[in-house]
Write an enzyme that holds these catalytic residues in place. Structure first.
Site, PDB file in Angstrom:
ATOM      1  N   HIS A 151       0.833  -1.538   0.047  1.00  0.00           N
ATOM      2  CA  HIS A 151      -0.074  -0.240  -0.061  1.00  0.00           C
ATOM      3  C   HIS A 151       1.064   1.238   0.050  1.00  0.00           C
ATOM      4  CE1 HIS A 151      -2.953  -2.534   2.293  1.00  0.00           C
ATOM      5  NE2 HIS A 151      -3.571  -2.404   1.095  1.00  0.00           N
TER       6      HIS A 151
ATOM      7  N   LYS B 123     -15.908  -7.299   5.583  1.00  0.00           N
ATOM      8  CA  LYS B 123     -14.887  -8.413   6.190  1.00  0.00           C
ATOM      9  C   LYS B 123     -14.822  -8.050   7.626  1.00  0.00           C
ATOM     10  CE  LYS B 123     -12.160  -7.415   1.953  1.00  0.00           C
ATOM     11  NZ  LYS B 123     -11.000  -6.751   1.527  1.00  0.00           N
TER      12      LYS B 123
ATOM     13  N   ARG C 178      -1.926  -6.141  -8.346  1.00  0.00           N
ATOM     14  CA  ARG C 178      -0.874  -6.978  -8.012  1.00  0.00           C
ATOM     15  C   ARG C 178      -0.635  -7.964  -9.168  1.00  0.00           C
ATOM     16  NH1 ARG C 178      -3.127  -7.825  -2.047  1.00  0.00           N
ATOM     17  NH2 ARG C 178      -5.019  -7.290  -3.341  1.00  0.00           N
TER      18      ARG C 178
ATOM     19  N   SER D 171      -3.097  -7.806   3.010  1.00  0.00           N
ATOM     20  CA  SER D 171      -3.304  -7.499   4.506  1.00  0.00           C
ATOM     21  C   SER D 171      -3.556  -8.792   5.079  1.00  0.00           C
ATOM     22  CB  SER D 171      -4.458  -6.342   4.492  1.00  0.00           C
ATOM     23  OG  SER D 171      -3.996  -5.220   4.314  1.00  0.00           O
TER      24      SER D 171
HETATM   25  P1  ADP Z   1      -9.879  -3.683  -0.590  1.00  0.00           P
HETATM   26  O1  ADP Z   1     -10.571  -4.243   0.547  1.00  0.00           O
HETATM   27  O2  ADP Z   1     -10.710  -2.476  -1.052  1.00  0.00           O
HETATM   28  O3  ADP Z   1      -9.400  -4.561  -1.607  1.00  0.00           O
HETATM   29  P2  ADP Z   1      -7.173  -3.296   0.449  1.00  0.00           P
HETATM   30  O4  ADP Z   1      -6.740  -2.389   1.688  1.00  0.00           O
HETATM   31  O5  ADP Z   1      -7.078  -4.740   0.609  1.00  0.00           O
HETATM   32  O6  ADP Z   1      -8.623  -2.796   0.246  1.00  0.00           O
HETATM   33  O7  ADP Z   1      -6.376  -2.803  -0.901  1.00  0.00           O
HETATM   34  C1  ADP Z   1      -6.623  -1.508  -1.479  1.00  0.00           C
HETATM   35  C2  ADP Z   1      -5.943  -1.457  -2.749  1.00  0.00           C
HETATM   36  O8  ADP Z   1      -4.540  -1.499  -2.672  1.00  0.00           O
HETATM   37  C3  ADP Z   1      -6.519  -2.187  -3.792  1.00  0.00           C
HETATM   38  O9  ADP Z   1      -6.549  -1.659  -4.940  1.00  0.00           O
HETATM   39  C4  ADP Z   1      -5.272  -3.396  -3.882  1.00  0.00           C
HETATM   40  O10 ADP Z   1      -5.342  -3.892  -5.199  1.00  0.00           O
HETATM   41  C5  ADP Z   1      -4.141  -2.425  -3.568  1.00  0.00           C
HETATM   42  N1  ADP Z   1      -3.134  -3.403  -2.767  1.00  0.00           N
HETATM   43  C6  ADP Z   1      -3.206  -4.203  -2.008  1.00  0.00           C
HETATM   44  N2  ADP Z   1      -2.036  -4.914  -1.648  1.00  0.00           N
HETATM   45  C7  ADP Z   1      -1.112  -4.281  -2.647  1.00  0.00           C
HETATM   46  C8  ADP Z   1       0.174  -4.601  -2.807  1.00  0.00           C
HETATM   47  N3  ADP Z   1       0.867  -5.518  -2.221  1.00  0.00           N
HETATM   48  N4  ADP Z   1       0.742  -3.784  -3.923  1.00  0.00           N
HETATM   49  C9  ADP Z   1      -0.075  -3.078  -4.566  1.00  0.00           C
HETATM   50  N5  ADP Z   1      -1.023  -2.778  -4.337  1.00  0.00           N
HETATM   51  C10 ADP Z   1      -1.902  -3.385  -3.412  1.00  0.00           C
END
Ligand code: ADP
Length: 158
Positions: free
Chosen positions: A17, A41, A90, A128
């Site tokens: 992130h 979630k 990703r 996460s």
């Molecule tokens: P959501 O529950 O909305 O998917 P996340 O917090 O899991 O929220 O992710 C938010 C954004 O960050 C999403 O667009 C996800 O694809 C991106 N993201 C999550 N992990 C990574 C990573 N390791 N590298 C790049 N982008 C990421």
């Protein structure tokens, strides 16, 4: 003034992130990180905690603001007068889900576009949920999350 919104659950914020945040902030006048309040979630951290962790790890990036929101993302975008939404990609597995959300948001609000950042290779497998799982077994999460939030994560499982 170009304003972007980077929405997500951030439960917790990872180095993946943070990589997207830094790169998107460089291309924006202002980048607002939007922490989703009513995620379906089951969350490890409360919304306020997730906001606090994000503020801590982005404190040195001047044009980044952290806020929480609920309701429709496009409504939040209008409220913030944002020009675009930022999401990270990703792997191909993200693509199908992300394109659907982006097209839906664009249908709901034709003035709001979504821009995608492809992940840096070193963080492409970081999520996460993976961090939560490793931490729950007391494993080493130092390569996955910013150092100054590691203790907060371990504490949740004590
Ligand atoms: P959501 O529950 O909305 O998917 P996340 O917090 O899991 O929220 O992710 C938010 C954004 O960050 C999403 O667009 C996800 O694809 C991106 N993201 C999550 N992990 C990574 C990573 N390791 N590298 C790049 N982008 C990421």
């Amino acid at each position: 003034m170009k304003i972007g919104i980077y929405p997500g659950s951030f439960d917790p914020v990872t180095l993946g992130h943070l990589d997207i945040i830094k790169r998107a902030a460089r291309l924006s006048d202002e980048l607002i990180i939007g922490v989703l309040k009513n995620s379906s979630k089951k969350a490890l951290f409360s919304t306020d905690e997730r906001v606090e962790l994000l503020k801590r790890v982005t404190k040195d990036i001047k044009n980044v603001k952290v806020m929480s929101y609920d309701g429709l993302l496009v409504d939040f975008a209008h409220e913030m007068k944002a020009d675009y939404l930022v999401r990270g990609l990703r792997a191909v597995t993200d693509f199908e889900y992300e394109i659907q959300i982006a097209q839906t948001n664009h249908k709901l609000a034709s003035d709001v576009d979504t821009v995608f950042f492809t992940t840096s290779i070193e963080y492409s497998y970081v999520s996460s949920s993976l961090v939560r799982e490793i931490a729950s077994y007391g494993g080493d999460i130092s390569g996955f999350v910013p150092e100054d939030i590691m203790e907060d994560i371990y504490k949740k499982f004590k």
